[in-house]
Design a protein around this motif. Structure first.
Motif, mmCIF file in Angstrom:
data_model
loop_
_atom_site.group_PDB
_atom_site.id
_atom_site.type_symbol
_atom_site.label_atom_id
_atom_site.label_comp_id
_atom_site.label_asym_id
_atom_site.label_seq_id
_atom_site.Cartn_x
_atom_site.Cartn_y
_atom_site.Cartn_z
ATOM 1 N N ALA A 83 0.852 -1.186 0.000
ATOM 2 C CA ALA A 83 0.000 0.000 0.000
ATOM 3 C C ALA A 83 0.887 1.233 0.000
ATOM 4 N N THR A 84 0.377 2.312 -0.522
ATOM 5 C CA THR A 84 1.131 3.561 -0.529
ATOM 6 C C THR A 84 0.305 4.662 0.109
ATOM 7 N N LEU A 85 0.976 5.553 0.787
ATOM 8 C CA LEU A 85 0.343 6.701 1.429
ATOM 9 C C LEU A 85 0.646 7.941 0.608
ATOM 10 N N SER A 86 -0.393 8.673 0.196
ATOM 11 C CA SER A 86 -0.172 9.869 -0.610
ATOM 12 C C SER A 86 -1.150 10.961 -0.212
ATOM 13 N N GLU A 87 -0.783 12.194 -0.537
ATOM 14 C CA GLU A 87 -1.627 13.340 -0.239
ATOM 15 C C GLU A 87 -2.201 13.862 -1.553
ATOM 16 N N VAL A 88 -3.471 13.553 -1.809
ATOM 17 C CA VAL A 88 -4.120 13.947 -3.049
ATOM 18 C C VAL A 88 -4.411 15.447 -2.991
ATOM 19 N N GLY A 89 -3.909 16.180 -3.954
ATOM 20 C CA GLY A 89 -4.118 17.623 -3.989
ATOM 21 C C GLY A 89 -2.904 18.437 -3.623
ATOM 22 N N VAL A 90 -1.856 17.798 -3.086
ATOM 23 C CA VAL A 90 -0.630 18.535 -2.773
ATOM 24 C C VAL A 90 0.201 18.648 -4.048
ATOM 25 N N ILE A 91 0.604 19.874 -4.361
ATOM 26 C CA ILE A 91 1.332 20.172 -5.593
ATOM 27 C C ILE A 91 2.626 20.891 -5.218
ATOM 28 N N PRO A 92 3.714 20.638 -5.932
ATOM 29 C CA PRO A 92 4.972 21.345 -5.639
ATOM 30 C C PRO A 92 4.766 22.850 -5.602
ATOM 31 N N PHE A 141 -21.086 23.236 -13.628
ATOM 32 C CA PHE A 141 -20.973 24.140 -14.762
ATOM 33 C C PHE A 141 -19.903 25.216 -14.570
ATOM 34 N N CYS A 142 -19.761 25.738 -13.358
ATOM 35 C CA CYS A 142 -19.012 26.992 -13.163
ATOM 36 C C CYS A 142 -17.527 26.751 -12.971
ATOM 37 N N LEU A 143 -16.723 27.388 -13.797
ATOM 38 C CA LEU A 143 -15.273 27.299 -13.736
ATOM 39 C C LEU A 143 -14.710 28.657 -13.335
ATOM 40 N N TYR A 144 -13.826 28.649 -12.316
ATOM 41 C CA TYR A 144 -13.238 29.892 -11.811
ATOM 42 C C TYR A 144 -11.724 29.842 -12.015
ATOM 43 N N GLN A 145 -11.219 30.784 -12.762
ATOM 44 C CA GLN A 145 -9.795 30.826 -13.059
ATOM 45 C C GLN A 145 -9.048 31.745 -12.099
ATOM 46 N N THR A 146 -7.732 31.562 -12.059
ATOM 47 C CA THR A 146 -6.764 32.360 -11.288
ATOM 48 C C THR A 146 -6.864 32.153 -9.783
ATOM 49 N N ALA A 147 -7.524 31.091 -9.330
ATOM 50 C CA ALA A 147 -7.661 30.843 -7.890
ATOM 51 C C ALA A 147 -7.478 29.362 -7.593
ATOM 52 N N ARG A 148 -7.149 29.083 -6.343
ATOM 53 C CA ARG A 148 -6.891 27.707 -5.926
ATOM 54 C C ARG A 148 -7.546 27.414 -4.582
ATOM 55 N N LEU A 149 -8.237 26.277 -4.498
ATOM 56 C CA LEU A 149 -8.787 25.799 -3.230
ATOM 57 C C LEU A 149 -7.660 25.168 -2.420
ATOM 58 N N THR A 150 -7.585 25.505 -1.128
ATOM 59 C CA THR A 150 -6.416 25.120 -0.325
ATOM 60 C C THR A 150 -6.729 23.937 0.591
ATOM 61 N N TYR A 151 -6.969 22.778 -0.010
ATOM 62 C CA TYR A 151 -7.236 21.569 0.784
ATOM 63 C C TYR A 151 -6.621 20.365 0.079
ATOM 64 N N SER A 152 -6.514 19.260 0.806
ATOM 65 C CA SER A 152 -6.016 18.011 0.253
ATOM 66 C C SER A 152 -6.605 16.858 1.057
ATOM 67 N N ALA A 153 -6.334 15.628 0.630
ATOM 68 C CA ALA A 153 -6.844 14.445 1.314
ATOM 69 C C ALA A 153 -5.760 13.373 1.384
ATOM 70 N N THR A 154 -5.734 12.638 2.491
ATOM 71 C CA THR A 154 -4.732 11.589 2.693
ATOM 72 C C THR A 154 -5.314 10.254 2.237
ATOM 73 N N LEU A 155 -4.650 9.620 1.265
ATOM 74 C CA LEU A 155 -5.118 8.380 0.650
ATOM 75 C C LEU A 155 -4.155 7.237 0.925
ATOM 76 N N ILE A 156 -4.687 6.129 1.435
ATOM 77 C CA ILE A 156 -3.939 4.877 1.511
ATOM 78 C C ILE A 156 -4.450 3.992 0.391
ATOM 79 N N SER A 157 -3.585 3.640 -0.539
ATOM 80 C CA SER A 157 -4.017 2.858 -1.686
ATOM 81 C C SER A 157 -4.326 1.427 -1.279
ATOM 82 N N THR A 158 -5.158 0.768 -2.081
ATOM 83 C CA THR A 158 -5.479 -0.641 -1.869
ATOM 84 C C THR A 158 -4.332 -1.485 -2.390
ATOM 85 N N PRO A 159 -3.774 -2.398 -1.555
ATOM 86 C CA PRO A 159 -2.652 -3.229 -2.017
ATOM 87 C C PRO A 159 -3.039 -4.091 -3.214
#
Length: 224
Positions: free
Chosen positions: A27-36, A206-224
């Motif tokens: 299994a792997t542990l990753s943070e979905v939504g974290v970007i460099p 429908f609605c797309l908003y440019q030039t902004a970023r939502l500041t959240y993420s989620a911790t995922l443990i993958s299925t082996p």
């Protein structure tokens, strides 16, 4: 995201143990939504001017520069926690949002499954409990889930905000955008409640908003 809050030693130990157990594939542990690191730096807008918040909707990041669909689960697994970086609105700003955006600040995560038709439609398959956010203003807070959430590869982890949350970073280029569960006619208003909260129901984003970023993420443990 640094300075994690409300994450217990027991939670960390359990995650570590899960990764050490023998399996056909680890299994792997990753943070979905974290970007460099990006330019500009990802910092919620409040208490600056303008102080903008996510309000009365469910949303997810579509793109950050060259990173496409950063909140899409890269593999099947289990969401065990979610994290949000919050701005620190001042007393006047808090009073305004509380009075005009549905009450006290709270949010949770939602797991959305893309639907083939119609275009931009997502079915809500699971959601976390809502968390009152004001005690964590100005911090990065992590919330372990008492009941974890299973996800399939391709599911999208969204942020549901039935009131408001100071979790919006501004000042990016047009190559950065997020999408919300608002109908076409309401992309420029927050006066109507559009948060997707009925499990099993499908909604068009429908609605797309440019030039902004939502500041959240989620911790995922993958299925082996």
């Amino acid at each position: 995201m640094a300075d994690m809050r409300r994450i217990s030693t027991v939670f960390l130990a359990s995650v570590s143990l899960a990764l050490l157990l023998p399996a056909a594939a680890p299994a792997t542990l990753s943070e979905v939504g974290v970007i460099p690191p990006t330019t500009p730096e990802t910092v919620p807008s409040c208490p600056g001017s303008p102080c903008l918040a996510v309000s009365r909707t469910t949303g997810f990041q579509v793109k950050v520069a060259t990173n496409h669909n950063p909140l899409t689960a890269p593999r099947a697994g289990t969401i065990v926690a979610w994290t949000v970086m919050l701005g620190k609105p001042n007393a006047t700003q808090i009073k305004f949002f509380d009075a005009n955006e549905g009450g006290i600040s709270e949010a949770g995560i939602a797991v959305l499954r893309p639907q083939a038709k119609p275009n931009l439609t997502y079915k809500l398959v699971a959601q976390s409990p809502l968390v009152k956010l004001q005690p964590y203003f100005g911090k990065t807070a992590q919330f372990p889930l008492a009941t974890t959430i299973a996800v399939k590869k391709g599911d999208v982890v969204a942020l549901t905000v039935p009131s408001w949350a100071p979790a919006l970073a501004l000042g990016f280029g047009k190559d950065t955008s997020w999408r919300a569960s608002r109908p076409k006619s309401q992309c420029s208003t927050t006066s109507t409640q559009t948060a997707q909260t009925q499990v099993g129901a499908a909604v068009q984003y429908f609605c797309l908003y440019q030039t902004a970023r939502l500041t959240y993420s989620a911790t995922l443990i993958s299925t082996p």
